[in-house]
Design a protein around this motif. Structure first.
Motif, short mmCIF file in Angstrom:
data_model
loop_
_atom_site.label_atom_id
_atom_site.label_comp_id
_atom_site.label_asym_id
_atom_site.label_seq_id
_atom_site.Cartn_x
_atom_site.Cartn_y
_atom_site.Cartn_z
N MET A 1 14.81 -0.49 5.00
CA MET A 1 14.30 0.88 4.77
C MET A 1 14.90 1.45 3.49
O MET A 1 16.08 1.28 3.21
CB MET A 1 14.66 1.76 5.97
N LEU A 2 14.04 2.09 2.75
CA LEU A 2 14.48 2.69 1.48
C LEU A 2 15.42 3.86 1.75
O LEU A 2 16.50 3.96 1.18
CB LEU A 2 13.23 3.17 0.73
N MET A 3 15.01 4.73 2.64
CA MET A 3 15.84 5.90 2.96
C MET A 3 15.44 6.53 4.29
O MET A 3 14.25 6.58 4.61
CB MET A 3 15.67 6.94 1.85
N GLU A 4 16.42 7.01 5.04
CA GLU A 4 16.14 7.75 6.27
C GLU A 4 15.66 9.15 5.90
O GLU A 4 16.30 9.81 5.09
CB GLU A 4 17.43 7.92 7.09
N PRO A 5 14.58 9.63 6.51
CA PRO A 5 14.13 11.00 6.19
C PRO A 5 15.23 12.04 6.44
O PRO A 5 15.29 13.05 5.74
CB PRO A 5 12.95 11.21 7.15
N HIS A 31 7.41 0.60 0.51
CA HIS A 31 8.54 -0.24 0.14
C HIS A 31 8.65 -1.45 1.07
O HIS A 31 8.82 -2.58 0.62
CB HIS A 31 9.82 0.60 0.17
N GLN A 32 8.51 -1.19 2.37
CA GLN A 32 8.61 -2.26 3.36
C GLN A 32 7.52 -3.31 3.14
O GLN A 32 7.77 -4.51 3.25
CB GLN A 32 8.53 -1.67 4.77
N SER A 36 8.57 -7.14 2.43
CA SER A 36 8.18 -8.18 3.39
C SER A 36 7.01 -9.02 2.85
O SER A 36 6.43 -9.82 3.59
CB SER A 36 7.81 -7.55 4.73
N GLN A 37 6.69 -8.84 1.60
CA GLN A 37 5.63 -9.61 0.93
C GLN A 37 4.30 -9.59 1.68
O GLN A 37 3.68 -10.64 1.93
CB GLN A 37 6.11 -11.05 0.70
N GLU A 41 -3.66 -6.40 -0.63
CA GLU A 41 -4.53 -5.32 -0.15
C GLU A 41 -3.74 -4.27 0.63
O GLU A 41 -3.99 -3.08 0.50
CB GLU A 41 -5.64 -5.86 0.73
N GLU A 42 -2.81 -4.75 1.45
CA GLU A 42 -2.01 -3.81 2.23
C GLU A 42 -1.10 -2.98 1.30
O GLU A 42 -0.96 -1.77 1.46
CB GLU A 42 -1.18 -4.55 3.27
N ILE A 43 -0.50 -3.65 0.34
CA ILE A 43 0.35 -2.94 -0.62
C ILE A 43 -0.50 -1.92 -1.38
O ILE A 43 -0.09 -0.77 -1.57
CB ILE A 43 1.04 -3.93 -1.59
#
Ligand SMILES: [Fe+2]
Ligand SMILES: [Fe+2]
Length: 136
Positions: A1-5, A31-32, A36-37, A41-43
């Motif tokens: 995780m990039l950052m906790e809200p 970011h995830q 997780s590659q 399309e999802e990115i």
């Protein structure tokens, strides 16, 4: 995780805090999917969701500032506009190169540090001013 809200700096208008928290959720998803590659399309979907969210985030603040004649509106909008310009460039590069590392580097090194600083300065002052007019 990039950052906790929950690590976000908080301002005195709850509706702005909600927008910021939701932006971190969207940013974490984006970011995830890169880390997780996930497929391109999802990115791309997550990236577009992020762009739209930033646009709505900035527009909602600007509408409130205009409505209540916030004295530093041009300065605050100026900071937003710089980021929107950077995101427009990033979008063009992404569409051309399809390299997820471009997005990852931008959100880690530019966007997130900028957002933290912007919330602690511009958004904090703005929320304080607006909280005299808006009850939320
Ligand atoms: Fe904000
Ligand atoms: Fe802002």
């Amino acid at each position: 995780m990039l950052m906790e809200p929950s690590q976000l700096p908080r301002v005195s208008l709850e509706r702005m805090n909600k927008v910021h928290e939701e932006e971190i959720n969207i940013l974490n998803r984006l970011h995830q999917s890169i880390v997780s590659q996930a497929d391109l399309e999802e990115i791309d979907r997550n990236f577009r969701e992020f762009l739209e969210d930033v646009w709505n985030h900035f527009r909602s603040e600007q509408e409130m500032m205009e409505q209540f004649n916030f004295f530093a509106f041009p300065m605050h909008k100026g900071e937003h506009d710089i980021i929107l310009g950077q995101l427009e460039n990033l979008k063009k590069k992404w569409e051309k190169e399809q390299n997820p590392e471009l997005i990852k580097a931008y959100i880690e090194k530019e966007f997130l540090p900028w957002l933290m600083n912007h919330i602690q300065t511009m958004d904090t002052i703005t929320a304080h001013f607006l909280s005299h007019f808006i009850r939320d």
